[in-house]
Design a protein around this motif. Structure first.
Motif, PDB file in Angstrom:
ATOM      1  N   ALA A   7       0.829  -1.207   0.000  1.00  0.00           N
ATOM      2  CA  ALA A   7       0.000   0.000   0.000  1.00  0.00           C
ATOM      3  C   ALA A   7       0.860   1.251   0.000  1.00  0.00           C
ATOM      4  O   ALA A   7       0.569   2.217  -0.709  1.00  0.00           O
ATOM      5  N   VAL A   8       1.947   1.258   0.772  1.00  0.00           N
ATOM      6  CA  VAL A   8       2.838   2.411   0.808  1.00  0.00           C
ATOM      7  C   VAL A   8       3.517   2.575  -0.546  1.00  0.00           C
ATOM      8  O   VAL A   8       3.617   3.687  -1.068  1.00  0.00           O
ATOM      9  N   LEU A   9       3.962   1.469  -1.132  1.00  0.00           N
ATOM     10  CA  LEU A   9       4.577   1.533  -2.454  1.00  0.00           C
ATOM     11  C   LEU A   9       3.584   2.082  -3.476  1.00  0.00           C
ATOM     12  O   LEU A   9       3.928   2.945  -4.282  1.00  0.00           O
ATOM     13  N   LEU A  10       2.343   1.584  -3.424  1.00  0.00           N
ATOM     14  CA  LEU A  10       1.320   2.084  -4.338  1.00  0.00           C
ATOM     15  C   LEU A  10       1.110   3.578  -4.141  1.00  0.00           C
ATOM     16  O   LEU A  10       0.954   4.326  -5.099  1.00  0.00           O
ATOM     17  N   PHE A  11       1.129   4.038  -2.884  1.00  0.00           N
ATOM     18  CA  PHE A  11       0.972   5.463  -2.605  1.00  0.00           C
ATOM     19  C   PHE A  11       2.013   6.266  -3.374  1.00  0.00           C
ATOM     20  O   PHE A  11       1.695   7.239  -4.035  1.00  0.00           O
ATOM     21  N   PHE A  12       3.278   5.856  -3.304  1.00  0.00           N
ATOM     22  CA  PHE A  12       4.339   6.597  -3.971  1.00  0.00           C
ATOM     23  C   PHE A  12       4.225   6.519  -5.487  1.00  0.00           C
ATOM     24  O   PHE A  12       4.490   7.497  -6.179  1.00  0.00           O
ATOM     25  N   VAL A  13       3.794   5.389  -6.022  1.00  0.00           N
ATOM     26  CA  VAL A  13       3.601   5.266  -7.469  1.00  0.00           C
ATOM     27  C   VAL A  13       2.482   6.189  -7.930  1.00  0.00           C
ATOM     28  O   VAL A  13       2.632   6.941  -8.886  1.00  0.00           O
ATOM     29  N   GLY A  73      -2.928   7.938   3.882  1.00  0.00           N
ATOM     30  CA  GLY A  73      -3.294   7.145   2.715  1.00  0.00           C
ATOM     31  C   GLY A  73      -4.239   6.020   3.103  1.00  0.00           C
ATOM     32  O   GLY A  73      -4.016   5.350   4.113  1.00  0.00           O
ATOM     33  N   ILE A  74      -5.293   5.844   2.326  1.00  0.00           N
ATOM     34  CA  ILE A  74      -6.255   4.759   2.545  1.00  0.00           C
ATOM     35  C   ILE A  74      -6.326   3.964   1.245  1.00  0.00           C
ATOM     36  O   ILE A  74      -6.455   4.544   0.165  1.00  0.00           O
ATOM     37  N   TYR A  75      -6.254   2.655   1.353  1.00  0.00           N
ATOM     38  CA  TYR A  75      -6.165   1.766   0.189  1.00  0.00           C
ATOM     39  C   TYR A  75      -7.220   0.675   0.307  1.00  0.00           C
ATOM     40  O   TYR A  75      -7.316   0.002   1.330  1.00  0.00           O
ATOM     41  N   LEU A 100      -6.469  -1.195   3.835  1.00  0.00           N
ATOM     42  CA  LEU A 100      -5.225  -0.817   4.506  1.00  0.00           C
ATOM     43  C   LEU A 100      -5.137   0.703   4.604  1.00  0.00           C
ATOM     44  O   LEU A 100      -5.726   1.421   3.796  1.00  0.00           O
ATOM     45  N   THR A 101      -4.361   1.184   5.556  1.00  0.00           N
ATOM     46  CA  THR A 101      -4.161   2.622   5.691  1.00  0.00           C
ATOM     47  C   THR A 101      -2.824   2.912   6.361  1.00  0.00           C
ATOM     48  O   THR A 101      -2.356   2.131   7.187  1.00  0.00           O
ATOM     49  N   THR A 102      -2.220   4.030   5.988  1.00  0.00           N
ATOM     50  CA  THR A 102      -0.965   4.480   6.576  1.00  0.00           C
ATOM     51  C   THR A 102      -1.071   5.964   6.887  1.00  0.00           C
ATOM     52  O   THR A 102      -1.527   6.753   6.053  1.00  0.00           O
ATOM     53  N   TYR A 110       2.545   4.985  10.724  1.00  0.00           N
ATOM     54  CA  TYR A 110       1.570   4.332  11.590  1.00  0.00           C
ATOM     55  C   TYR A 110       0.577   3.635  10.679  1.00  0.00           C
ATOM     56  O   TYR A 110       0.048   4.254   9.755  1.00  0.00           O
ATOM     57  N   GLU A 111       0.333   2.352  10.943  1.00  0.00           N
ATOM     58  CA  GLU A 111      -0.475   1.560  10.025  1.00  0.00           C
ATOM     59  C   GLU A 111      -1.669   0.936  10.728  1.00  0.00           C
ATOM     60  O   GLU A 111      -1.637   0.654  11.924  1.00  0.00           O
ATOM     61  N   SER A 112      -2.713   0.743   9.957  1.00  0.00           N
ATOM     62  CA  SER A 112      -3.918   0.083  10.417  1.00  0.00           C
ATOM     63  C   SER A 112      -4.501  -0.663   9.232  1.00  0.00           C
ATOM     64  O   SER A 112      -4.026  -0.547   8.112  1.00  0.00           O
ATOM     65  N   GLY A 113      -5.534  -1.428   9.488  1.00  0.00           N
ATOM     66  CA  GLY A 113      -6.173  -2.155   8.403  1.00  0.00           C
ATOM     67  C   GLY A 113      -6.069  -3.646   8.589  1.00  0.00           C
ATOM     68  O   GLY A 113      -5.793  -4.160   9.684  1.00  0.00           O
ATOM     69  N   GLN A 114      -6.280  -4.349   7.506  1.00  0.00           N
ATOM     70  CA  GLN A 114      -6.400  -5.804   7.534  1.00  0.00           C
ATOM     71  C   GLN A 114      -5.174  -6.513   8.104  1.00  0.00           C
ATOM     72  O   GLN A 114      -5.304  -7.398   8.946  1.00  0.00           O
ATOM     73  N   SER A 115      -3.989  -6.141   7.675  1.00  0.00           N
ATOM     74  CA  SER A 115      -2.775  -6.810   8.167  1.00  0.00           C
ATOM     75  C   SER A 115      -2.603  -6.611   9.660  1.00  0.00           C
ATOM     76  O   SER A 115      -2.224  -7.545  10.381  1.00  0.00           O
ATOM     77  N   VAL A 116      -2.881  -5.412  10.133  1.00  0.00           N
ATOM     78  CA  VAL A 116      -2.759  -5.119  11.563  1.00  0.00           C
ATOM     79  C   VAL A 116      -3.809  -5.902  12.353  1.00  0.00           C
ATOM     80  O   VAL A 116      -3.512  -6.469  13.405  1.00  0.00           O
ATOM     81  N   ALA A 117      -5.037  -5.947  11.849  1.00  0.00           N
ATOM     82  CA  ALA A 117      -6.100  -6.712  12.523  1.00  0.00           C
ATOM     83  C   ALA A 117      -5.734  -8.189  12.595  1.00  0.00           C
ATOM     84  O   ALA A 117      -5.949  -8.843  13.629  1.00  0.00           O
ATOM     85  N   GLU A 118      -5.180  -8.739  11.510  1.00  0.00           N
ATOM     86  CA  GLU A 118      -4.761 -10.145  11.505  1.00  0.00           C
ATOM     87  C   GLU A 118      -3.636 -10.387  12.506  1.00  0.00           C
ATOM     88  O   GLU A 118      -3.625 -11.398  13.206  1.00  0.00           O
ATOM     89  N   ASP A 119      -2.680  -9.437  12.593  1.00  0.00           N
ATOM     90  CA  ASP A 119      -1.605  -9.564  13.580  1.00  0.00           C
ATOM     91  C   ASP A 119      -2.160  -9.496  14.999  1.00  0.00           C
ATOM     92  O   ASP A 119      -1.680 -10.195  15.892  1.00  0.00           O
ATOM     93  N   GLY A 120      -3.158  -8.644  15.220  1.00  0.00           N
ATOM     94  CA  GLY A 120      -3.786  -8.562  16.533  1.00  0.00           C
ATOM     95  C   GLY A 120      -4.370  -9.896  16.955  1.00  0.00           C
ATOM     96  O   GLY A 120      -4.212 -10.330  18.107  1.00  0.00           O
ATOM     97  N   ILE A 121      -5.010 -10.574  16.035  1.00  0.00           N
ATOM     98  CA  ILE A 121      -5.572 -11.914  16.326  1.00  0.00           C
ATOM     99  C   ILE A 121      -4.448 -12.913  16.582  1.00  0.00           C
ATOM    100  O   ILE A 121      -4.466 -13.648  17.563  1.00  0.00           O
ATOM    101  N   PHE A 122      -3.445 -12.908  15.720  1.00  0.00           N
ATOM    102  CA  PHE A 122      -2.346 -13.871  15.833  1.00  0.00           C
ATOM    103  C   PHE A 122      -1.601 -13.724  17.157  1.00  0.00           C
ATOM    104  O   PHE A 122      -1.271 -14.706  17.812  1.00  0.00           O
TER     105      PHE A 122
END
Length: 175
Positions: A7-13, A73-75, A100-102, A110-122
């Motif tokens: 998502a961050v890479l996409l932001f810069f592109v 950024g929101i993706y 996803l969001t940064t 600072y990041e939030s979104g699906q990956s962070v939520a999955e890490d929270g569960i894990f």
């Protein structure tokens, strides 16, 4: 973490391919972070693109098109299912969309979104305020909506500093 980096890479592109002109009107991305108001008006855009059947929507707010260390950024990506991205609510626990969001603040992402939520569960770390974005309207020229959630430094729910973002609001121009 890998999805956040994409998502961050996409932001810069997207940012580097966008026109450098300043949008007219009251285009903005604003929010409250840990009780402090923040508003971006220098660069407030939405970009929707479909490539090989996968659609992405990126909402960006910054002070300028070249502000790589201070932006929001929101993706949203539909690749899990191919469902259309339209006005509606998108959440970090969606099985239909990748969300996803940064928030970059002076060199820390600072990041939030699906990956962070999955890490929270894990890691068994409860997230009090899951990331949500509500697109209230979207047409060929603009998008408008709200967002909120808990963001973690570098997306690390175990040791990263947490920021709570509330009152998120955007009215952005299509780019």
């Amino acid at each position: 973490m890998k999805k956040i980096s994409i998502a961050v890479l996409l932001f810069f592109v997207v940012l580097s391919s966008c026109k450098k002109d300043k949008p007219a009107g009251n285009y903005h991305v604003s929010f409250t972070v840990n009780g402090v108001n923040k508003t971006y008006t220098g660069f407030a855009v939405v970009h929707k693109e479909t490539v090989s059947g996968s659609t992405t929507l990126t909402i960006l707010g910054g002070n300028s098109a070249s502000s790589f260390d201070d932006y929001m950024g929101i993706y949203i990506d539909n690749s899990p299912t191919g469902a259309d991205i339209t006005a509606g609510q998108y959440e970090d626990n969606s099985a239909t969309f990748t969300v996803l969001t940064t928030y970059a603040n002076g060199g820390t992402d600072y990041e939030s979104g699906q990956s962070v939520a999955e890490d929270g569960i894990f890691y068994n770390v409860p997230i009090a305020n899951h990331f949500k974005v509500n697109i209230s309207s979207m047409d060929a020229n603009t998008a408008k909506g709200t967002f909120s959630g808990d963001y973690y430094a570098d997306g690390d729910v175990q040791t990263g500093t947490k920021l709570t973002i509330t009152n998120g609001d955007f009215y952005v121009k299509t780019q």
